[in-house]
Design an enzyme around this catalytic site. Structure first.
Site, PDB file in Angstrom:
ATOM      1  CE1 TYR A 123      -2.513  -3.446   1.086  1.00 18.13           C
ATOM      2  CE2 TYR A 123      -4.273  -1.812   0.814  1.00 18.13           C
ATOM      3  CZ  TYR A 123      -3.947  -3.105   0.908  1.00 18.13           C
ATOM      4  OH  TYR A 123      -4.854  -4.135   0.837  1.00 18.13           O
ATOM      5  CE  LYS A 170       2.279 -18.037   0.349  1.00 17.74           C
ATOM      6  NZ  LYS A 170       1.281 -19.248   0.474  1.00 17.74           N
ATOM      7  CG  ASP A 203      -1.557 -20.252   2.090  1.00 16.35           C
ATOM      8  OD1 ASP A 203      -0.756 -19.752   3.059  1.00 16.35           O
ATOM      9  OD2 ASP A 203      -0.964 -20.966   1.137  1.00 16.35           O
ATOM     10  CG  ASP A 227      -7.630  -4.364   2.687  1.00 13.10           C
ATOM     11  OD1 ASP A 227      -8.742  -4.304   3.156  1.00 13.10           O
ATOM     12  OD2 ASP A 227      -7.027  -4.073   1.598  1.00 13.10           O
TER      13      ASP A 227
END
Ligand code: NAD
Length: 331
Positions: A123, A170, A203, A227
């Site tokens: 972002y 991740k 995930d 988010d």
């Protein structure tokens, strides 16, 4: 007596603000509201939806409650909400998601909080075309940004007597950026031995939240995962009408519903005031007014559970003010 900034907002914002004030008034905490106008109303008169004096007031007061603001389309202004977070360096976005009896959801007794880093990651807006057929976005993760959000999450967990913090990442793929975030999270966790710590790959986190949400408590995430996960959690507990949020920085905190200004309902006193009232509850807890916060939340939960005086989105036909008055009467 607290002095707190109040931005009623655009669209249905002033209606849910009016409703929120009659409920918070009954909480028994003395508040002097400092009304601050931002958004569409000031845009035409002042040429900007976010005048400097609004920012200066929030800086001075250190705290504000805010209704949703419409992002003007076609004027070249970026989101006023994003601008506000950046100008005040509100680096932590806090989104609780709890179930309410009477709000349709897949599970009962969910009580989760997502703490999202609000300033960096993808972002940061650093992206460009590489030739005409490829594009590149740069993901920024810093030790400074990761440390302050992880520390905020642990401090929050301690303050609110939460049992566990889960860092979401991740790092198996993005070994440098998410690897740094995870390294910092593990390091900060060592300072809080009273709070359990674990990490999850994003995930897997999504699947676990859908299948076994009760296993989780506070989650701390870099911007993008935060988010997505915070919306997933809002969906788990029944959606926007009851989803409050906070944006917190070192020098200020702004509490606001997650939903937008729902402009198509403006003037109809039809939308659910709960998300803004629950943002007020978060604000009271932030001030240390825990008992008052609990009383407001309890009255709100009872009115929703009873189901007689609720707005259209919860299957009722009450107006915004009728629902708020029902809460106020219970207090
Ligand atoms: P929105 O959240 O305003 O509305 C989407 C739909 O959700 C509404 O049509 C309505 O059906 C429902 N809804 C929203 N809030 C509700 C409530 N309290 N009670 C019952 N139903 C409710 O989203 P949008 O239409 O995408 O955005 C409208 C404007 O709000 C845009 O200008 C957007 O930029 C702005 N926005 C502001 C914020 C903020 O101030 N933080 C957040 C999101 C969107």
């Amino acid at each position: 007596m607290y002095r707190i900034g109040l931005i009623p907002g655009d669209g249905t914002g002033p209606e849910i603000t009016e409703a929120t004030l009659i409920v918070l008034e009954k909480a028994g905490v003395k508040i002097e509201w400092v009304w601050l106008e931002a958004g569409e109303k000031v845009l035409s008169a002042e040429g900007t939806p976010l005048p400097d004096r609004v920012l200066d007031s929030i800086r001075e007061l250190g705290i504000a409650l805010k209704g949703p603001l419409t992002t003007p389309i076609g004027t070249g202004f970026r989101s006023v909400n994003v601008a506000l977070r950046q100008a005040l360096d509100l680096y932590a976005n806090v989104r609780p998601a709890r179930t309410f009896k009477g709000v349709q959801s897949r599970y009962e007794d969910i009580n989760l909080v997502v703490v999202r880093e609000n300033t960096e990651d993808l972002y940061a807006g650093i992206e460009h075309m590489v030739g005409k057929d490829a594009a590149e976005s740069i993901k920024i993760i810093t030790r400074f940004g990761s440390e302050r959000i992880c520390r905020y999450a642990f401090e929050f967990a301690v303050r609110q007597k939460r049992r566990k913090v889960t860092a979401v990442h991740k790092a198996n793929i993005m070994k440098f950026s998410d690897g740094l975030f995870l390294e910092v999270a593990r390091h900060v966790a060592q300072d809080y031995p009273q709070v359990e710590f674990e990490d999850r790959i994003v995930d897997n986190m999504c699947m676990q939240l859908v299948q076994k949400p009760h296993l989780y408590d506070v989650m701390v995430c870099p911007n993008l995962y935060g988010d997505i996960i915070s919306d997933l959690c809002a969906g788990l507990v029944g959606g926007l009408g009851v989803a409050p949020g906070a944006n917190v920085g070192q020098h200020g905190a702004v509490f606001e519903p997650v939903h937008g200004s729902a402009p198509k309902y403006t003037g109809q006193y039809k939308v659910n005031p709960s998300a803004m009232i629950l943002s007020g509850v978060m604000m009271l807890r932030h001030l240390g007014e825990l008992e008052a916060a609990d009383r407001v939340e309890k009255a709100l939960a009872e009115v929703i559970a009873e189901g007689k005086t609720v707005t259209y989105d919860l299957g009722g036909s009450a107006s915004t003010m009728e629902m708020a008055r029902a809460m106020a009467e219970r207090m």
